[in-house]
Design an enzyme around this catalytic site. Sequence first.
Site, mmCIF file in Angstrom:
data_model
loop_
_atom_site.group_PDB
_atom_site.id
_atom_site.type_symbol
_atom_site.label_atom_id
_atom_site.label_comp_id
_atom_site.label_asym_id
_atom_site.label_seq_id
_atom_site.Cartn_x
_atom_site.Cartn_y
_atom_site.Cartn_z
ATOM 1 N N ASP A 192 -64.493 39.043 -16.069
ATOM 2 C CA ASP A 192 -63.096 39.240 -16.494
ATOM 3 C C ASP A 192 -62.532 37.916 -17.007
ATOM 4 O O ASP A 192 -61.731 37.890 -17.949
ATOM 5 C CB ASP A 192 -62.217 39.785 -15.349
ATOM 6 C CG ASP A 192 -62.156 41.322 -15.335
ATOM 7 O OD1 ASP A 192 -63.156 41.972 -15.714
ATOM 8 O OD2 ASP A 192 -61.104 41.878 -14.935
ATOM 9 N N ASP A 249 -68.575 39.812 -11.222
ATOM 10 C CA ASP A 249 -67.400 40.661 -11.501
ATOM 11 C C ASP A 249 -66.232 39.783 -11.935
ATOM 12 O O ASP A 249 -65.589 40.025 -12.955
ATOM 13 C CB ASP A 249 -67.040 41.465 -10.248
ATOM 14 C CG ASP A 249 -65.820 42.344 -10.482
ATOM 15 O OD1 ASP A 249 -65.767 43.007 -11.527
ATOM 16 O OD2 ASP A 249 -64.919 42.345 -9.620
ATOM 17 N N LYS A 261 -72.675 29.572 -4.690
ATOM 18 C CA LYS A 261 -71.789 28.795 -3.808
ATOM 19 C C LYS A 261 -72.659 28.277 -2.676
ATOM 20 O O LYS A 261 -72.427 28.557 -1.494
ATOM 21 C CB LYS A 261 -70.646 29.713 -3.313
ATOM 22 C CG LYS A 261 -69.580 29.012 -2.498
ATOM 23 C CD LYS A 261 -68.643 28.133 -3.311
ATOM 24 C CE LYS A 261 -67.692 27.390 -2.410
ATOM 25 N NZ LYS A 261 -66.880 26.374 -3.120
HETATM 26 C C1 IPM Z 1 -66.487 46.478 -12.845
HETATM 27 C C2 IPM Z 1 -65.452 46.968 -11.847
HETATM 28 C C3 IPM Z 1 -66.138 47.526 -10.604
HETATM 29 C C4 IPM Z 1 -66.880 46.376 -9.937
HETATM 30 C C5 IPM Z 1 -65.176 48.206 -9.608
HETATM 31 C C6 IPM Z 1 -64.344 49.274 -10.258
HETATM 32 C C7 IPM Z 1 -65.926 48.763 -8.435
HETATM 33 O O1 IPM Z 1 -64.544 45.975 -11.550
HETATM 34 O O2 IPM Z 1 -67.322 47.285 -13.279
HETATM 35 O O3 IPM Z 1 -66.425 45.309 -13.218
HETATM 36 O O4 IPM Z 1 -66.276 45.608 -9.169
HETATM 37 O O5 IPM Z 1 -68.085 46.258 -10.177
HETATM 38 MN MN MN Z 2 -64.736 44.207 -12.785
#
Ligand code: IPM
Ligand code: MN
Length: 342
Positions: A242, A238, A182
């Site tokens: 997802d 992170d 960013k």
């Molecule tokens: C991941 C999880 C962790 C992160 C959390 C639980 C601290 O979301 O391993 O992706 O944010 O790294």
């Molecule tokens: Mn995560």
Amino acid sequence: MTYKIVTLAGDGIGPEIMEAGLAVLEKVAAQVDFHYDIIPCAFGGAAIDQFGTPLPEDTLTAAQNADAILHGSIGHPKFDQAAIRPEQGLLAIRKALGLFANIRPLKIYDSLADISPVKQVAGVDFVVVRELTGGIYFGEHTLSQHEAQDVCTYLRSEIERVARVAFDLARTRRKHVTSIDKQNVLATSKLWRQVVTEVAADYPDVTLAHQLVDSAAMLLITNPSQFDVILTENLFGDILTDEAAAIAGTLGVMASSSTGSEVAFYEPIHGSAPDIAGLGIANPIGMILSVAMMLETSFGQKEAAINIEQAVKQTLEAGIRTKDLGGTATTAEMRDAIIARL
Ligand code: IPM
Ligand code: MN
Ligand code: NAD
């Protein structure tokens, strides 16, 4: 040689998927003559309940002396307002073990294309290299009734070493790195882009593209097959991984490895899934593919890793699916179906 594998089953669905992962490991180990001892250790919310800390001293010592570490998942809603949280243990062990490079691959199986909400998923095959021990996760956090602050810091050396991991990985693949930042707003991202560009000069055979994180989030959905290796900082990585799982259709199939120092750490990318914990319906594939990554990366057992990946692929082709994949198979049924194909 008998290797030491520390297991951190953790919370929620952690123990359920760990059991399935270890059953697969047992079968495949016998086939390739791989010998190991399992050292289960307390971690996460379960360790807070028992010892008052998510990362007990004994667990860290065992992890430091292990040949590899397998982690299930941690976290529980009962700690949401607590001062000591399971997540602190995960961050602490990543930092203590120097696990600065988190590798999160996504490959779409043809047999699962129908559950993806994304239309163009044929040929999607990329790996996210997420920086794991720096950035806003590890800066100072302060909180009062009137003000809150989270400090984001990156050192040149921290950016450089993780960038090298991404470029080295790209050399084994399609030789393309997309660095996501960013830099139109953040100082850390300006340094990130500068250092990544400098590192790229050492890899003339690898092409480098830069992408701002907001439009990168869009491109992941509209044109995911363009990505080969994605390199990004801790928080963006992170979130984007997802999102990558959403391209697959579920968090349940994504595995990861975290490396940096002598010992490596393997875990699915999902959390403890409190909504389905204890029901025996969690998808164990993310954990099982993490076992495959461990066998290949920490122990050089490539054949065993390929064997596991093939068994997972064939199981999905046979239409066996857990609930998150739109099916009715339980964790144990998925585990057994995979083991039967090994
Ligand atoms: C991941 C999880 C962790 C992160 C959390 C639980 C601290 O979301 O391993 O992706 O944010 O790294
Ligand atoms: Mn995560
Ligand atoms: P989550 O990943 O636990 O769950 C999100 C959704 O995905 C839920 O509906 C869940 O049922 C589903 N899901 C996740 N894994 C699945 C699997 N293997 N099979 C089937 N469905 C699955 O995320 P969340 O609900 O935001 O977080 C719950 C807790 O997990 C929080 O305490 C969070 O901090 C923690 N967490 C831990 C890790 C980790 O241990 N590495 C990673 C992410 C979140």
